[in-house]
Design a protein around this motif. Structure first.
Motif, mmCIF file in Angstrom:
data_model
loop_
_atom_site.group_PDB
_atom_site.id
_atom_site.type_symbol
_atom_site.label_atom_id
_atom_site.label_comp_id
_atom_site.label_asym_id
_atom_site.label_seq_id
_atom_site.Cartn_x
_atom_site.Cartn_y
_atom_site.Cartn_z
ATOM 1 N N PRO A 1 8.361 -7.314 -1.081
ATOM 2 C CA PRO A 1 8.294 -8.056 -2.350
ATOM 3 C C PRO A 1 8.935 -9.447 -2.258
ATOM 4 C CG PRO A 1 10.075 -6.476 -2.436
ATOM 5 C CD PRO A 1 9.402 -6.275 -1.108
ATOM 6 N N LYS A 2 9.522 -9.768 -1.119
ATOM 7 C CA LYS A 2 10.151 -11.086 -0.924
ATOM 8 C C LYS A 2 10.376 -11.287 0.576
ATOM 9 C CE LYS A 2 14.812 -9.174 -1.510
ATOM 10 N NZ LYS A 2 16.071 -9.252 -2.259
ATOM 11 N N GLU B 1 6.908 -8.627 -6.581
ATOM 12 C CA GLU B 1 7.087 -7.283 -7.142
ATOM 13 C C GLU B 1 6.111 -7.031 -8.282
ATOM 14 O OE1 GLU B 1 10.505 -4.571 -9.374
ATOM 15 O OE2 GLU B 1 11.121 -6.287 -8.137
ATOM 16 N N ALA B 2 5.895 -8.048 -9.125
ATOM 17 C CA ALA B 2 4.991 -7.886 -10.271
ATOM 18 C C ALA B 2 3.564 -7.600 -9.806
ATOM 19 C CB ALA B 2 5.016 -9.137 -11.144
ATOM 20 N N LYS B 3 3.095 -8.313 -8.772
ATOM 21 C CA LYS B 3 1.745 -8.100 -8.264
ATOM 22 C C LYS B 3 1.605 -6.737 -7.594
ATOM 23 C CE LYS B 3 0.387 -12.927 -7.523
ATOM 24 N NZ LYS B 3 0.002 -13.946 -6.516
ATOM 25 N N ILE B 4 2.648 -6.320 -6.900
ATOM 26 C CA ILE B 4 2.606 -5.007 -6.238
ATOM 27 C C ILE B 4 2.486 -3.899 -7.280
ATOM 28 C CG2 ILE B 4 3.902 -3.378 -4.810
ATOM 29 C CD1 ILE B 4 5.162 -5.872 -3.435
ATOM 30 N N VAL C 1 4.273 -7.382 8.281
ATOM 31 C CA VAL C 1 4.136 -6.663 7.010
ATOM 32 C C VAL C 1 3.676 -7.646 5.922
ATOM 33 C CG1 VAL C 1 5.377 -5.432 5.195
ATOM 34 C CG2 VAL C 1 5.853 -4.919 7.602
ATOM 35 N N PRO C 2 2.665 -7.287 5.119
ATOM 36 C CA PRO C 2 2.188 -8.173 4.050
ATOM 37 C C PRO C 2 3.294 -8.472 3.037
ATOM 38 C CG PRO C 2 0.623 -6.408 4.422
ATOM 39 C CD PRO C 2 1.855 -6.048 5.191
ATOM 40 N N CYS D 1 11.356 1.689 -1.077
ATOM 41 C CA CYS D 1 11.640 2.751 -0.128
ATOM 42 C C CYS D 1 12.988 2.500 0.552
ATOM 43 C CB CYS D 1 10.525 2.862 0.907
ATOM 44 S SG CYS D 1 10.567 1.586 2.183
ATOM 45 N N HIS D 2 13.453 3.447 1.328
ATOM 46 C CA HIS D 2 14.759 3.360 1.982
ATOM 47 C C HIS D 2 14.833 2.203 2.967
ATOM 48 C CE1 HIS D 2 13.634 4.831 6.033
ATOM 49 N NE2 HIS D 2 12.657 5.430 5.378
ATOM 50 N N ALA D 3 13.671 1.765 3.482
ATOM 51 C CA ALA D 3 13.668 0.699 4.491
ATOM 52 C C ALA D 3 13.589 -0.695 3.879
ATOM 53 C CB ALA D 3 12.503 0.900 5.453
ATOM 54 N N GLY D 4 13.445 -0.756 2.549
ATOM 55 C CA GLY D 4 13.423 -2.055 1.882
ATOM 56 C C GLY D 4 12.049 -2.555 1.485
ATOM 57 N N LEU D 5 10.994 -1.788 1.756
ATOM 58 C CA LEU D 5 9.647 -2.171 1.344
ATOM 59 C C LEU D 5 9.327 -1.517 -0.001
ATOM 60 C CD1 LEU D 5 9.667 -2.875 4.382
ATOM 61 C CD2 LEU D 5 7.277 -2.118 4.481
ATOM 62 N N MET D 6 8.226 -1.939 -0.617
ATOM 63 C CA MET D 6 7.785 -1.308 -1.858
ATOM 64 C C MET D 6 6.634 -0.358 -1.560
ATOM 65 S SD MET D 6 8.081 -4.038 -4.988
ATOM 66 C CE MET D 6 7.883 -2.704 -6.188
ATOM 67 N N ASP D 7 6.732 0.854 -2.096
ATOM 68 C CA ASP D 7 5.708 1.884 -1.957
ATOM 69 C C ASP D 7 5.288 2.364 -3.337
ATOM 70 O OD1 ASP D 7 5.720 1.781 0.792
ATOM 71 O OD2 ASP D 7 7.134 3.434 1.035
ATOM 72 N N PHE D 8 4.262 3.184 -3.373
ATOM 73 C CA PHE D 8 3.839 3.773 -4.649
ATOM 74 C C PHE D 8 3.300 5.176 -4.422
ATOM 75 C CE2 PHE D 8 0.069 1.479 -3.138
ATOM 76 C CZ PHE D 8 -0.898 2.466 -3.193
ATOM 77 N N SER D 9 3.363 5.982 -5.456
ATOM 78 C CA SER D 9 2.785 7.330 -5.459
ATOM 79 C C SER D 9 2.273 7.597 -6.867
ATOM 80 C CB SER D 9 3.832 8.379 -5.074
ATOM 81 O OG SER D 9 3.274 9.685 -5.149
ATOM 82 N N ILE D 10 0.964 7.715 -7.000
ATOM 83 C CA ILE D 10 0.346 7.866 -8.309
ATOM 84 C C ILE D 10 -0.452 9.164 -8.338
ATOM 85 C CG2 ILE D 10 -1.279 6.863 -9.958
ATOM 86 C CD1 ILE D 10 -0.539 4.127 -8.749
ATOM 87 N N ASP D 11 -0.230 9.967 -9.373
ATOM 88 C CA ASP D 11 -0.908 11.264 -9.501
ATOM 89 C C ASP D 11 -2.393 11.083 -9.791
ATOM 90 O OD1 ASP D 11 1.508 12.479 -9.108
ATOM 91 O OD2 ASP D 11 1.879 12.879 -11.236
ATOM 92 N N LEU D 12 -3.208 11.952 -9.189
ATOM 93 C CA LEU D 12 -4.631 12.031 -9.491
ATOM 94 C C LEU D 12 -4.822 13.218 -10.430
ATOM 95 C CD1 LEU D 12 -6.072 11.395 -5.906
ATOM 96 C CD2 LEU D 12 -5.857 9.756 -7.785
#
Length: 263
Positions: free
Chosen positions: A102-103, A136-139, A131-132, A74-85
Motif C-alpha cells: 500500500p506504500k 490502501e483505498a484502491k486496494i 511486488v505491485p 498481513c504479517h509480512a506488511g503487504l495487504m491481502d483480502f479474503s471475501i466470502d462467496l
C-alpha cells in the motif's frame, strides 16, 4: 451445496484473471474444504516462494488465512483480502488474494522480517521490489469490487442451474400429461365406437319389437332405453373430446414456452 455443482469454473477463472491483470492484485478461489476452484492469478514470488516457502513464514501466513477476513495487512506488511462467496446465507467458499504494497516499503524493516523468517535478506528485497504497489483505498475498493462481481456471478449461475433443473422436471411432467391425454383419447374413441354399436343394436331391436306386435312391447321399451343411453354416452364422449383438445392445446403452449426459455 458445492460451487462445482453449478458453476462454470472456467468463467470464474476468466473473471479472476481479468481482475488481476487490471488491478495487479493476486487472487484465487477456494471452496469450504480449502480446495482450489481456480488457479492463482498474479501471485508473487515474495509471498509464495519466499514468505510461504519458509517454515516460520508459512506458519504466520496460515494464521492470517484462518483469522483474517475482508481486506487486511498481513504479517509480512503487504495487504491481502479474503471475501466470502455466498448463496443466500450459505457460505460456499472464498476469493482470497492481495499481495500488494500500500506504500513504498522500508527495506530495513523487510530485511528484519527476512532474518526472522530465516530468508536471505537480499533475495527477499529483490522479490519485494517486484511486488505491485497501490494505495490502501484502491486496494480495498478493488477487493470489494472482486467480491461483488464473483458473488453476482455465482448467484446468477446458481439461479440459472435451478431454473434449468425445474424446466427439465416440468418438461418431463408435460410429457407424462401428454401421454395420459393420448391414452384418454384412445379409450374415448373406443367407447364412442361401443356407443355407436349400441345405437345400431337399439335400432335393430326396435325394428324386431315392432314386427313382434304386442309380444314385443316390453322389448321395445328396453330397446328405446338402450338408444337413449347410447345417445347420452355419445354426448358425454363428445364433451370429453372437446375438454381433452383444450387441455392438449394448453400443454402444447406451455411446452413451447419452456422451449423458448431454454434457448
Amino acid at each position: 451445496m458445492n460451487i462445482r455443482d453449478f458453476m462454470d469454473l472456467q468463467k470464474m477463472q476468466e473473471v479472476q484473471d481479468e481482475f488481476s491483470n487490471a488491478t495487479g492484485l493476486a487472487a484465487i478461489a477456494i471452496d469450504n474444504d480449502g480446495q482450489y476452484l481456480t488457479e492463482g492469478s498474479n501471485f508473487t514470488d515474495f509471498c509464495m516462494k519466499y514468505t510461504r516457502g519458509s517454515l516460520e513464514g508459512n506458519k504466520r501466513c496460515i494464521k492470517c488465512d484462518s483469522e483474517c477476513s475482508g481486506t487486511y495487512f498481513c504479517h509480512a506488511g503487504l495487504m491481502d483480502f479474503s471475501i466470502d462467496l455466498m448463496i443466500n446465507d450459505k457460505k460456499l467458499g472464498s476469493i482470497i488474494g492481495g499481495q500488494v504494497l500500500p506504500k513504498e516499503p522500508d527495506e530495513e524493516e523487510f530485511r528484519a522480517v527476512a532474518r526472522e523468517l530465516n530468508i536471505d535478506p537480499d533475495a527477499y528485497i529483490q522479490a519485494l521490489n517486484k511486488v505491485p504497489r497501490s494505495t490502501e483505498a484502491k486496494i480495498r475498493a478493488s477487493a470489494d469490487l472482486l467480491g461483488l462481481i464473483m458473488n453476482q456471478l455465482i448467484n446468477l449461475e446458481y439461479v440459472k442451474a435451478k431454473t434449468v433443473g425445474k424446466l427439465d422436471e416440468l418438461s418431463a411432467e408435460i410429457k407424462n400429461a401428454t401421454d395420459l391425454i393420448e391414452t384418454i383419447n384412445n379409450n374415448t374413441h373406443s367407447l364412442q365406437s361401443i356407443a355407436n354399436k349400441q345405437k345400431m343394436l337399439s335400432l335393430n331391436a326396435s325394428i324386431e319389437a315392432a314386427r313382434s306386435g304386442e309380444a314385443g312391447v316390453g322389448f321395445a321399451v328396453v330397446a328405446k332405453s338402450m338408444g337413449d343411453l347410447s345417445s347420452q354416452s355419445a354426448t358425454i364422449y363428445g364433451d370429453i373430446d372437446n375438454s381433452v383438445a383444450q387441455i392438449t392445446k394448453s400443454i402444447n403452449h406451455l411446452s413451447s414456452l419452456f422451449e423458448e426459455e431454454r434457448q
